[in-house]
Design a protein around this motif. Structure first.
Motif, short mmCIF file in Angstrom:
data_model
loop_
_atom_site.label_atom_id
_atom_site.label_comp_id
_atom_site.label_asym_id
_atom_site.label_seq_id
_atom_site.Cartn_x
_atom_site.Cartn_y
_atom_site.Cartn_z
N ASP A 14 3.43 -9.64 -4.98
CA ASP A 14 3.67 -9.61 -6.43
C ASP A 14 4.44 -8.34 -6.80
OD1 ASP A 14 1.86 -7.50 -6.64
OD2 ASP A 14 0.22 -8.74 -7.39
N ALA A 15 4.63 -8.13 -8.10
CA ALA A 15 5.54 -7.06 -8.56
C ALA A 15 5.12 -5.67 -8.11
CB ALA A 15 5.65 -7.10 -10.09
N VAL A 16 3.82 -5.41 -7.97
CA VAL A 16 3.38 -4.06 -7.59
C VAL A 16 3.07 -3.95 -6.11
CG1 VAL A 16 2.51 -3.52 -9.89
CG2 VAL A 16 0.94 -4.49 -8.18
N GLY A 17 3.26 -5.08 -5.37
CA GLY A 17 3.08 -5.00 -3.93
C GLY A 17 1.73 -5.45 -3.42
N ASN A 18 0.92 -6.11 -4.24
CA ASN A 18 -0.23 -6.82 -3.67
C ASN A 18 0.35 -7.89 -2.75
OD1 ASN A 18 -2.53 -5.61 -5.13
ND2 ASN A 18 -1.67 -6.60 -6.95
N THR B 177 -10.13 -13.36 0.65
CA THR B 177 -10.76 -12.15 1.17
C THR B 177 -9.70 -11.07 1.20
OG1 THR B 177 -11.98 -11.18 3.02
CG2 THR B 177 -10.23 -12.74 3.58
N GLY B 178 -10.10 -9.84 1.42
CA GLY B 178 -9.11 -8.78 1.54
C GLY B 178 -9.65 -7.43 1.12
N GLY C 134 -4.10 -2.30 -7.84
CA GLY C 134 -3.65 -3.67 -7.63
C GLY C 134 -4.65 -4.71 -8.16
N SER C 135 -5.92 -4.55 -7.81
CA SER C 135 -6.91 -5.56 -8.21
C SER C 135 -7.20 -5.47 -9.72
CB SER C 135 -8.20 -5.39 -7.40
OG SER C 135 -8.69 -4.08 -7.49
N ARG C 136 -7.13 -4.25 -10.24
CA ARG C 136 -7.33 -4.06 -11.69
C ARG C 136 -6.27 -4.85 -12.47
NH1 ARG C 136 -10.27 0.52 -14.08
NH2 ARG C 136 -10.56 1.60 -12.11
N LEU C 137 -5.03 -4.77 -11.97
CA LEU C 137 -3.95 -5.52 -12.62
C LEU C 137 -4.13 -7.03 -12.42
CD1 LEU C 137 -0.49 -3.81 -11.97
CD2 LEU C 137 -1.66 -4.13 -14.16
N VAL D 242 -5.75 -14.14 2.60
CA VAL D 242 -6.04 -12.72 2.86
C VAL D 242 -5.17 -11.89 1.91
CG1 VAL D 242 -5.97 -10.84 4.54
CG2 VAL D 242 -6.57 -13.18 5.27
N ILE D 243 -5.81 -10.97 1.20
CA ILE D 243 -5.09 -10.13 0.24
C ILE D 243 -5.11 -8.68 0.71
CG2 ILE D 243 -4.88 -9.40 -2.17
CD1 ILE D 243 -6.61 -11.81 -2.95
N MET D 244 -3.94 -8.03 0.72
CA MET D 244 -3.90 -6.58 0.88
C MET D 244 -3.61 -6.00 -0.49
SD MET D 244 -1.39 -3.88 2.54
CE MET D 244 -1.02 -3.44 0.83
N PHE D 245 -4.61 -5.33 -1.07
CA PHE D 245 -4.46 -4.80 -2.42
C PHE D 245 -3.67 -3.51 -2.44
CE2 PHE D 245 -8.38 -7.32 -2.57
CZ PHE D 245 -8.15 -8.10 -3.69
#
Lengths: 425, 425
Positions: free
Chosen positions: A65-69, A86-87, A145-148, A128-131
């Motif tokens: 996404d835009a911020v790199g998540n 998960t992530g 990242g997760s806050r956004l 799988v998510i890398m925040f």
């Protein structure tokens, strides 16, 4: 009972995981064994490339996404259903260790690999998510990242003005890492409330309990409520030799008193669950022969009880005012940067985790997470749960941080089985 | 009585001096009005070039020693006699002002210019010295240039191993500024005991007394005895959320307690002349969510009474030990970096300064210098004296530092006349 063929498949995967963790740790701005990997730095970009590389090897469909998540999806047979995600994160505060966050990203990819090798076919997609930037190092904002993703409109606003300590804006920093952000893109990071059927994060405990009690798995039922505060005092400064003691208003001493007041108010709460830390204390101009004219503190206060935590913050604020009056310095800033509520794990996810532990014959403990994680924010948009594994002496955020291959293997199996179970629901 | 023709020559020189001070202040690594000019930085090199340029304009014979002490000599009619020297420094601690030291270098060159324009012919040579690194900013060593000139063998030894905060060695730093030092060159910086007949330093007071009492000139009779100490505590650090309060050994709080103990012990001395400052307090790793695992303090203690100052240092040491025991942290360093004895001005130089003040009808006050200066070390190899001028509110080591053109003009005239008188003795 479902037969999980891969359960009998040996534990060769733990040595592969260990090798990946060591490789990722080499992307560091400080010498081994410490790790320093700050948001949008060259090392962070290297780590991102590495994670995307593994996702592609596993045949996952990769999205940023835009911020790199970063999202790697194994599309299930019923792709229209909410996915099981998960992530965790791979950014690392200065001079920290190689397991915090990393076990929840590389371990999650290993869990996917294990499920693939076992011939498992997901119904709900697995992801799988890398925040981006769980750590607040660069911009003072934790779980950026997760806050956004969870839809924080305040954060969208503040990111437009946010700069780091070198006065580099968030947008310029992202640009240097290859993310061209237009301020309105940030809204596009928000996820729908029904994007995920469940979110599970695997993480080292970052505390000593599991190791001490000899229990291999922690099932997190709640995440403690964190708050962070920035404080600045300003005074006249002056020459360390020439300004006599009665003429001074030394903001370094004001900062010292406030740091000790934080400890005092935390201990006064009477609960073992209240913690408070002054991790940043800076003096300006920072010369041995100069009375400090500006001091800057960053304070972290946490509790499983939100009201008790907020009482501590109020007392710290009152102390800051009192100290500024007594020392004749100006309290030029007392800003609560964030004051998040605690999060509860979802019963459906806890059930799946307990099911997995029993299947794997792993003893587990229901416990509270005193550290906070991206899960705190994912809980706002998805049923959430966390799996803890033991770590050496509870050490974290320092080079001595360590989790054994066996404990990581248990965590990976727990995560794989929990996701598989939820995928079929 | 000698007739000083130039005394009647108006005060045009003060505006030239002000312009030079402003020009020199523009060589800064921090924005105006602050000045930051650290040893061997590009800005320091620019400043050195600027000073040598003025020396050459004045026809002085310019010499530089191995570490960059710069000497500009007006050769007298009896060149074999010991010279009359003056000088100060132009390095500036981070975010400081433009007068500290600078008035004693540019003002000295203006005094030479004034004497030249008046037709004065020196018998003893007159010499202006720009000392290398009076400020301890980069290598933690104050008065590096004058300390070496005065023959400090310990300093020669320690400089071979000295590095700055970025691990750049002293020798490499000097090299980057164009000074190719071989370790044995450092001995060549030592001066003979009979090199100078007298040394006089012009300086802003860096304290409020002259301004408050409305007296234009201070004649310094003694320089207070400074000491500086480095302290380091080490502890386990850990995660700010996960490590509960009873399990912590927080070295940031140990540092806070020690900073407050310094203030307490200084106040206990019972004398207004005792001062103590913690100008540097650094926490490692310096993250909001990390309990500090290392803390570093630099402490400055001064007094006109050496024993009383040393008693404070002993008490601070005892406090550091007690704090480390109570908090369960390690006191990994308690190092006295320097512990210099006080210096007395020489009667012959005081007499010349008093003569000059009377000639110029300037009211003066005999006073103690609470800040220390290159004069402290020059006193070891030469009869020494200092001239103080008032500065705004006593401010120094910050951007608000200010000396008026009138006060600087008085200082320059005092210096010129004192040097002229001593030159003819």
């Amino acid at each position: 009972m479902i037969c999980w063929g891969w359960q009998c498949g040996g534990d060769g995967f733990s040595s592969a995981l260990v090798a990946q963790i060591d490789e990722l740790a080499s992307f560091s701005d400080s010498p081994a064994p410490s790790v320093t990997r700050v948001l949008y730095s060259d090392r962070d970009v290297q780590a991102r490339r590495y994670i995307k590389g593994i996702m592609k090897q596993l045949g996952l469909s990769v999205r940023e996404d835009a911020v790199g998540n970063i999202f790697g999806r194994w599309v299930g047979s019923e792709a229209e259903l909410g996915a099981v995600a998960t992530g965790s994160h791979v950014d690392a505060i200065p001079f920290s260790g190689k397991y915090d966050g990393v076990v929840g990203v590389l371990g999650a990819l290993e869990a996917i690999s294990v499920l693939q090798r076992s011939g498992f076919q997901p119904k709900r997609s697995l992801e799988v998510i890398m925040f981006t930037s769980e750590e607040p190092t660069r911009f003072g904002i934790s779980c950026l990242g997760s806050r956004l993703m969870a839809g924080s409109k305040e954060l969208v606003q503040s990111l437009k003005r946010t700069v780091d300590n070198h006065n580099v804006s968030f947008v310029d920093a992202a640009d240097s890492a290859g993310y061209k952000i237009h301020p309105d893109d940030l809204h596009n990071v928000f996820l729908n409330q029904d994007a995920y059927f469940a979110f599970i994060e695997l993480h080292i405990e970052q505390g000593p309990i599991l190791e001490k009690e000899g229990i291999p798995i922690g099932i997190v039922t709640a995440i403690a409520a964190p708050a962070s505060i920035k404080v600045e005092f300003e005074g006249n400064g002056g020459h360390a030799g020439a300004v006599l003691m009665p003429a001074r208003n030394d903001v370094g001493l004001a900062a010292a008193e406030l740091a000790l007041a934080v400890e005092k108010h935390v201990l006064e709460s009477g609960s073992i669950d209240t913690v408070g830390t002054v991790g940043i204390l800076q003096l300006h101009p920072g010369a041995i022969n100069s009375i400090p004219s500006k001091s800057h503190l960053e304070i972290d206060v946490r509790d499983v009880d939100e009201k008790r935590r907020n009482d501590v913050i109020e007392k710290v604020h009152k102390s800051a005012i009192d100290i500024s009056k007594i020392r004749g310095v100006e309290l030029s800033e007392f800003k609560i940067i964030n004051q998040d509520p605690p999060a509860l794990s979802d019963k459906s996810v806890i059930n799946a985790m307990e099911f997995a532990a029993k299947q794997l014959s792993l003893e587990y403990k229901l416990m509270i997470s005193r550290a906070y994680h991206d899960s705190l924010f994912m809980a706002r948009i998805s049923p959430m749960g966390m799996i803890f594994i033991p770590c050496y002496k509870g050490y974290s955020h320092k080079p001595e941080e360590y989790a054994s291959p066996e404990d990581m293997a248990n965590g990976v199996q727990m995560l794989a089985l929990t996701m598989a179970k939820l995928s079929l629901e």
